[in-house]
Write an enzyme that holds these catalytic residues in place. Sequence first.
Site, PDB file in Angstrom:
ATOM      1  N   ARG A  40       0.854  -1.192   0.000  1.00  0.00           N
ATOM      2  CA  ARG A  40       0.000   0.000   0.000  1.00  0.00           C
ATOM      3  C   ARG A  40       0.884   1.233   0.000  1.00  0.00           C
ATOM      4  O   ARG A  40       1.689   1.438   0.916  1.00  0.00           O
ATOM      5  CB  ARG A  40      -0.906   0.002   1.228  1.00  0.00           C
ATOM      6  CG  ARG A  40      -1.908   1.162   1.207  1.00  0.00           C
ATOM      7  CD  ARG A  40      -2.964   1.044   2.286  1.00  0.00           C
ATOM      8  NE  ARG A  40      -2.421   1.261   3.614  1.00  0.00           N
ATOM      9  CZ  ARG A  40      -3.096   1.087   4.751  1.00  0.00           C
ATOM     10  NH1 ARG A  40      -4.344   0.669   4.706  1.00  0.00           N
ATOM     11  NH2 ARG A  40      -2.542   1.310   5.918  1.00  0.00           N
ATOM     12  N   SER A 109     -12.487  -4.064   0.332  1.00  0.00           N
ATOM     13  CA  SER A 109     -12.813  -3.601   1.680  1.00  0.00           C
ATOM     14  C   SER A 109     -14.308  -3.375   1.801  1.00  0.00           C
ATOM     15  O   SER A 109     -14.921  -2.769   0.916  1.00  0.00           O
ATOM     16  CB  SER A 109     -12.084  -2.290   1.989  1.00  0.00           C
ATOM     17  OG  SER A 109     -10.711  -2.517   2.167  1.00  0.00           O
ATOM     18  N   LYS A 138      -5.180   4.306  10.237  1.00  0.00           N
ATOM     19  CA  LYS A 138      -6.024   4.992   9.262  1.00  0.00           C
ATOM     20  C   LYS A 138      -7.038   5.826  10.029  1.00  0.00           C
ATOM     21  O   LYS A 138      -7.747   5.308  10.891  1.00  0.00           O
ATOM     22  CB  LYS A 138      -6.757   3.989   8.357  1.00  0.00           C
ATOM     23  CG  LYS A 138      -5.850   3.328   7.345  1.00  0.00           C
ATOM     24  CD  LYS A 138      -6.661   2.515   6.341  1.00  0.00           C
ATOM     25  CE  LYS A 138      -7.328   3.391   5.282  1.00  0.00           C
ATOM     26  NZ  LYS A 138      -7.992   2.563   4.230  1.00  0.00           N
TER      27      LYS A 138
END
Lengths: 206, 206
Positions: A40, A109, A138
């Site tokens: 990521r 997700s 996050k």
Amino acid sequence: MRPDQLRLYLVTDRPLSFGRDLEWIVEEAVKGGTTIVQLREKSLDTREFIELGLRLKRTLAPYGVPLIINDRVDVALAVDADGVHIGQSDMPYEIARRLLGPDKIIGLSVENMDEVAEANALDVDYVAVSPVYGTPTKTDTAPPFGLDGLKRAAALTRHPVVAIGGMNRSTASGAMACGIDGIAVVSAICSAPEPQQAARELLNLL
Amino acid sequence: MRPDQLRLYLVTDRPLSFGRDLEWIVEEAVKGGTTIVQLREKSLDTREFIELGLRLKRTLAPYGVPLIINDRVDVALAVDADGVHIGQSDMPYEIARRLLGPDKIIGLSVENMDEVAEANALDVDYVAVSPVYGTPTKTDTAPPFGLDGLKRAAALTRHPVVAIGGMNRSTASGAMACGIDGIAVVSAICSAPEPQQAARELLNLL
């Protein structure tokens, strides 16, 4: 993919790796039993992203551990990664599947029960229930599922499930008991003083 | 592509469009004679980028004006755009060509004479000599070519050439006199009170 490949899912994060080499962290994690790795990256140029992806692919190949690219189907195609992980604001699943073909892994997700239900209409390879707990990794996430929500999501979905958000040595067993296939971690491995040992300890809990 | 399609090349920039609708600006620009449009987005989510690309494609289709996507080959594939424009830190040309196939347009930014020479080894469809002048639009650019440099670049390259960086009504004619195929503008159209008229006036100078 085999659902057991989701057991210990590492999502990379360079800022949370504290300047240590990402290839080293990934290889240590895999030596410790990590079963799948998602690269990521939100700040690299496309060229740097591709170069890093190619390096990680070479790192992972001897271990037979799949490399998943977050969001960027172009990067996944360029490095011939094993698949992509997409969120609800990334490329729509149907387009990603068309571009990647039937054999690549596509994970999605899901951030609430409606999205869990909607994903049942798609041939995704797994869903990531996100977040189980609030997490400093996050800050733009949806309200947490909690263990009750995770259990309901696992019961509702027809796909393999990985749990993400606040997964660590304290929370891993409780999450697995909800009937899921694996846990996804970021800081629990990327920020660990010894990523190999951190992965091994997590795996022993699952 | 035909080199005359490069004559008046619009590169979009939402911040420089002052909140006005990008589809409106693009359609006005094309009514004024813009021959090609590059969608450049650096802050949108992938899904929003694709949705905007699809809207612009529908806007441009009746005019037969090509839509080029900046950097993102995944977005170009998702919207079936006419091509991509890549910079030196984007996906390498050879990979972009493999992913897009032989028929899509691939343009490449060249920021110095070495890069102009290197591009002669690639089958790019055009090169964008960047920047001709310093410009407030992009602050991370290489030293300007100036008109002398532009003339030398145009003589050295085997590809069609578009000039970018500081192109406006004052500079367009001088750049065209260097033996290039077109000029690329950002603020000269995106920030113009009347984009259609701005495009028409620029085209008349070329």
